[in-house]
Design a protein around this motif. Structure first.
Motif, PDB file in Angstrom:
ATOM      1  N   SER A  50       4.755   4.299   1.291  1.00  0.00           N
ATOM      2  CA  SER A  50       4.330   2.895   1.313  1.00  0.00           C
ATOM      3  C   SER A  50       2.849   2.785   1.649  1.00  0.00           C
ATOM      4  N   HIS A  51       2.415   3.601   2.600  1.00  0.00           N
ATOM      5  CA  HIS A  51       1.001   3.597   2.984  1.00  0.00           C
ATOM      6  C   HIS A  51       0.128   4.102   1.828  1.00  0.00           C
ATOM      7  N   LYS A  54      -0.008   1.349  -1.049  1.00  0.00           N
ATOM      8  CA  LYS A  54      -0.116  -0.012  -0.524  1.00  0.00           C
ATOM      9  C   LYS A  54      -0.913  -0.912  -1.479  1.00  0.00           C
ATOM     10  N   TYR A  61       4.841  -0.940  -5.492  1.00  0.00           N
ATOM     11  CA  TYR A  61       4.678  -1.023  -4.029  1.00  0.00           C
ATOM     12  C   TYR A  61       5.708  -1.933  -3.378  1.00  0.00           C
ATOM     13  N   ALA A  65       8.120  -0.748  -0.380  1.00  0.00           N
ATOM     14  CA  ALA A  65       7.932  -1.374   0.931  1.00  0.00           C
ATOM     15  C   ALA A  65       9.232  -2.003   1.421  1.00  0.00           C
ATOM     16  N   HIS A  84       5.445  -3.133   8.109  1.00  0.00           N
ATOM     17  CA  HIS A  84       5.577  -3.141   6.645  1.00  0.00           C
ATOM     18  C   HIS A  84       5.948  -4.531   6.113  1.00  0.00           C
ATOM     19  N   ASP A  87       2.690  -6.354   5.867  1.00  0.00           N
ATOM     20  CA  ASP A  87       1.925  -5.860   4.715  1.00  0.00           C
ATOM     21  C   ASP A  87       2.492  -6.391   3.397  1.00  0.00           C
ATOM     22  N   TYR A  91       0.855  -8.768   0.445  1.00  0.00           N
ATOM     23  CA  TYR A  91       0.813  -8.370  -0.970  1.00  0.00           C
ATOM     24  C   TYR A  91       1.373  -9.478  -1.863  1.00  0.00           C
TER      25      TYR A  91
END
Length: 673
Positions: A50-51, A54, A61, A65, A84, A87, A91
C-alpha cells in the motif's frame, strides 16, 4: 547539439522506463508473497505494498488499501487501519474525485468506534474526512470535523496538521458566509506557518486569504495578495499552488467581466495543471476557456476546446465536471446562433443539484433571459430576467453586508485590543508606584544575600561540573574498554574454541555417533550466539544498515512482538566506532522492549537528513516513569545508553507515557571519514 538533446531524452526516457519496470516487478513480487502468507506476515506485506503504490490508480491502490484496512482490523492493529483509512479517504477525495465515497469510508470508520490511541493519525483521519464533506458540497457538515482535527493535532503537538486544519476550517467558514470568523481562523493558521517557516503551507494560507477577499468583493486586495503568492510560488516551482492561484484569479475576472485577462489566467492554470500532472483539474479549466472564447467571439478557438472536451466525455463531462461542461456549452451554442440548444444546456445546468452556487444561478438566469428573447419567447425571457434582476440585487446586497461585517469586525477587534492595552498600562503604572516604595527597603539586603549566594553557587557548580566530567570520562573509557575486550574475546573464541569445535563437528559426522553429533552441533550454535552478542560480525562484513535489519529480523523471528522497520542506507555517513555504538544503543533498547514493555508491536525507523542520522524506536507497551527509572540503582542500561550517545556526540531523547508506550529518538551527526 541536436544529437546531444536526442541522447539526453533517450537516457531520461530509459531511466523512467527502468524505474517503472522496477516498481511493477516489486508490486508483482509483493502480491505473490501476500498470496502465500497469512496473519501478521500478510499484514506487513500489505502495508508495504500500500505504501509502495500509494495514490497510484494504475496499480489498483484503492483495492489494496481496502484489503490492508480489513486485515489490520481483523488483527486489532487499529493504528495501521486508521493510517491507511486516512490515506484512502484522501485518495478518493483529492485524487479520484470521489468525495462521496470518501464520506462513506470516513463515516463507516467512525461508526466502528475504533480507539486509535494516536492523536496524529486521528487528526489526519478527521482532516481528510472533513475534506470529503467540503468537496462534496456539504460545507456545513465539514466544519465540526475540521475543529476536531485541530484538537487532535494540538494533542499531537503537530504544527503542520494544526495549521492545515485551521486553514481548511477558514475556507469552510467562508463558504457558509461567516467571513469574520474565517478571517480570524486564517490569521491563526498563517501565524503557525510563519513560526515554523513553512513556506509551502503559508502560500496555501495566503491563497485562502485572497479567496476570502474575493468573496467579500475586495478584488483589488485579492489580486495584490495573489501576485505575492505567484512570485514566491514561481521561485519555489510550486506548480500545484500556481494552478490554484491562476484559476481563482480567473474566477474573479469572470465576476468583473474581464474575459481577456480571464483567458490569460486560465491558460496559465492549464499550463501548471499539466506541469504538475493534476489531470482531475483540467475539465473545469477547459470549460472556463470554452466559455470565455465564446463570450469574446473567438469561435475557432472555442471549437477546438469543445472538440477536445467532447472527444473525451468520460474524462471531462462526468460527475461534478458536468456542471462546468453544460454551462460552457450553453455559451458556446449561443455564440454560434443555436439558441435552442443553448437553452437546453442552460436548463440542464440550472437543474443540476450538484452545482447550486448562488452566483452561478444568477448568471444562468440572465443567460436564459437573453436566449429566450432571441427565439421570440418574450414570456419566458421576462420570467428569467425578473429572477435574474432579483438575484443580482441580492448578490450586491450580500456583498455590501459582507464588506460591512468584515470591516466592523476589524474595527471592534482593534478597539478591544486598544482598550485592553490602555487598561494594562494604567494597572502597570499604579503597580509601579506602589512597588517603588517597598523595593528600596529590601534592595540592600537582597543584593548582599545575592552576592554571597552567587559566590557559593558558582563554586558548587564548578565542583559539580568537574566531578561530572571525571565521571563521564571514566564511564566512556569503561564502555570503550568493554567494547575492545568484547571484540578481543570474540576473536579469540572464534579462532581457538570455534575452530576446534568445527573440527570436532566434522569428525563426529564421520564417527556415526548421532548423539555426539547433535551435542557438537548445539554447542557450536551456542558459541556462535555468544560471539554474535560479544561482537556483531555482520556490522563489519555487511555494513551498518544490513546489520540493524538482521538484528531486527532475528528478534522478530524469536519473539511474539510484531516489528516493522524502515531503514535508509546510511553506511557511508557513519564511521566504524559510531556505527558500533549506535548498534549497541538499538540492541539495548530492543532488549528492554522485549523484557519490560509488554507490547504487541514495535517499530524502528532510521532516516537521514542533510546533517543528521535520525533513529526512532517506538513501542506501544506499558511505558515507565523516566526520572524514576534513571535514578534507580538498577538503571545501568539506561545510563549506558546516555553515555554511549555522549561518546558519539549524539542527542538522545526518551519519551515514555504510562499505558501508551515509549519512544527513543537518537540524533547522530553525519560522519565524514
Amino acid at each position: 547539439m541536436k544529437y546531444l538533446l536526442i541522447i539526453c531524452n533517450f537516457c531520461i526516457s530509459y531511466t523512467i522506463l527502468a524505474q517503472t519496470n522496477q516498481l511493477q516487478n516489486s508490486v508483482v513480487s509483493l502480491k505473490e508473497q501476500i498470496g502465500q502468507t497469512q496473519g501478521i506476515d500478510q499484514l506487513t506485506l500489505l502495508d508495504s505494498l500500500s505504501h509502495l503504490i500509494k495514490n497510484k490508480k494504475e496499480f489498483g491502490y484503492d483495492t489494496i488499501a481496502q484489503k490492508t484496512i480489513e486485515s489490520a482490523l481483523r488483527l486489532n492493529k487499529n493504528r495501521v487501519a486508521g493510517r491507511h483509512t486516512a490515506d484512502l479517504i484522501f485518495y478518493l477525495t483529492n485524487r479520484a474525485g470521489k468525495p462521496e465515497e470518501g464520506i462513506q469510508l470516513f463515516d463507516d470508520f467512525l461508526t466502528k468506534k475504533i480507539a486509535l490511541n494516536d492523536p496524529a493519525i486521528t487528526a489526519q483521519l478527521y482532516l481528510n474526512g472533513a475534506d470529503s464533506y467540503f468537496f462534496a458540497g456539504k460545507t456545513e457538515n465539514s466544519i465540526p470535523y475540521y475543529i476536531t482535527a485541530g484538537e487532535y493535532a494540538q494533542k499531537a503537538n503537530d504544527s503542520l496538521l494544526l495549521g492545515n486544519s485551521k486553514n481548511y476550517l477558514s475556507d469552510a467558514l467562508a463558504g457558509i458566509g461567516k467571513f469574520a470568523e474565517a478571517a480570524t481562523v486564517l490569521t491563526e493558521a498563517e501565524t503557525i506557518f510563519e513560526q515554523t517557516k513553512d513556506t509551502i503551507h503559508l502560500l496555501t494560507s495566503r491563497n485562502s486569504r485572497a479567496n476570502l477577499f474575493s468573496r467579500i468583493g475586495f478584488f483589488e486586495e485579492a489580486n495584490k495578495i495573489r501576485n505575492e503568492v505567484i512570485d514566491l510560488a514561481e521561485r519555489t516551482n510550486d506548480y500545484r499552488m500556481l494552478q490554484s492561484v491562476y484559476f481563482n484569479a480567473a474566477i474573479d475576472n469572470n465576476k468583473t467581466n474581464d474575459h481577456k485577462t480571464r483567458i490569460h489566467n486560465l491558460k496559465k492554470a492549464l499550463f501548471y495543471v499539466r506541469k504538475a500532472k493534476l489531470k482531475s483539474y483540467e475539465p473545469k479549466i477547459l470549460s472556463g476557456l470554452l466559455t470565455s472564447y465564446a463570450l469574446t467571439d473567438s469561435l475557432s478557438k472555442a471549437k477546438k476546446i469543445a472538440d477536445t472536451i467532447q472527444a473525451n466525455p468520460e474524462g471531462y463531462t462526468q460527475g461534478l465536471d458536468r456542471a462546468y461542461y453544460t454551462k460552457a456549452m450553453a455559451f458556446y451554442e449561443y455564440a454560434q446562433g443555436d439558441y435552442r440548444t443553448a437553452i437546453s444546456y442552460a436548463e440542464d445546468q440550472l437543474n443540476n443539484k450538484e452545482h447550486t452556487d448562488f452566483e452561478n444561478t444568477t448568471t444562468i438566469q440572465g443567460f436564459l433571459a437573453k436566449a429566450y428573447e432571441k427565439i421570440g419567447n418574450d414570456r419566458k425571457a421576462y420570467e428569467h430576467h425578473k429572477t435574474y434582476a432579483k438575484l443580482r440585487d441580492s448578490i450586491l446586497a450580500v456583498q455590501n453586508v459582507r464588506a460591512f461585517t468584515y470591516y466592523q469586525t476589524l474595527y471592534e477587534t482593534e478597539k478591544k485590543e486598544a482598550e485592553i492595552q490602555f487598561q494594562n498600562a494604567q494597572i502597570a503604572e499604579l503597580n509601579s508606584k506602589n512597588k517603588l516604595k517597598n523595593q528600596w527597603i529590601f534592595i540592600g539586603g537582597i543584593s548582599f544575600l545575592t552576592f554571597f549566594t552567587f559566590v557559593w553557587l558558582a563554586r558548587s557548580r564548578r565542583y559539580a561540573q568537574k566531578k561530572q566530567a571525571l565521571q563521564t570520562r571514566f564511564t566512556q573509557k569503561l564502555i570503550n574498554g568493554q567494547e575492545k575486550e568484547r571484540t578481543r574475546l570474540a576473536r579469540e573464541l572464534h579462532d581457538s574454541v570455534g575452530q576446534k569445535l568445527m573440527l570436532l563437528s566434522r569428525k563426529t559426522k564421520t564417527s556415526g555417533d548421532k548423539a555426539l553429533n547433535v551435542l557438537t552441533g548445539d554447542t557450536l550454535q551456542e558459541l556462535r550466539a555468544i560471539l554474535k552478542g560479544l561482537h556483531p560480525a555482520t556490522l563489519e562484513k555487511l555494513g551498518f544498515s544490513v546489520a540493524i535489519q538482521s538484528l531486527i529480523n532475528d528478534i522478530d523471528a524469536h519473539t511474539p512482538i510484531f516489528f516493522t522497520a524502515e531503514i535508509d542506507n546510511v553506511d557511508t555517513c557513519l564511521n566504524k566506532d559510531v556505527s558500533l555504538h549506535i548498534y549497541r544503543i538499538i540492541q539495548e533498547v530492543l532488549s528492554n522492549i522485549i523484557k519490560h514493555s509488554e507490547t504487541k508491536s514495535a517499530s524502528v525507523v532510521i532516516k537521514k537528513d542533510a546533517q543528521h542520522i535520525i533513529t526512532v524506536i517506538k513501542d506501544h507497551g506499558k511505558g515507565f516513569r523516566f526520572i524514576e527509572k534513571y535514578k534507580s540503582a538498577k538503571s545501568l542500561g539506561m545510563k549506558t545508553l546516555l553515555e554511549r550517545a555522549k561518546i558519539i556526540h549524539s542527542k538522545i531523547e526518551i519519551n515514555s507515557i504510562l499505558d501508551e508506550g515509549t519512544t527513543v529518538t537518537l540524533h547522530t551527526p553525519i560522519q565524514n571519514e
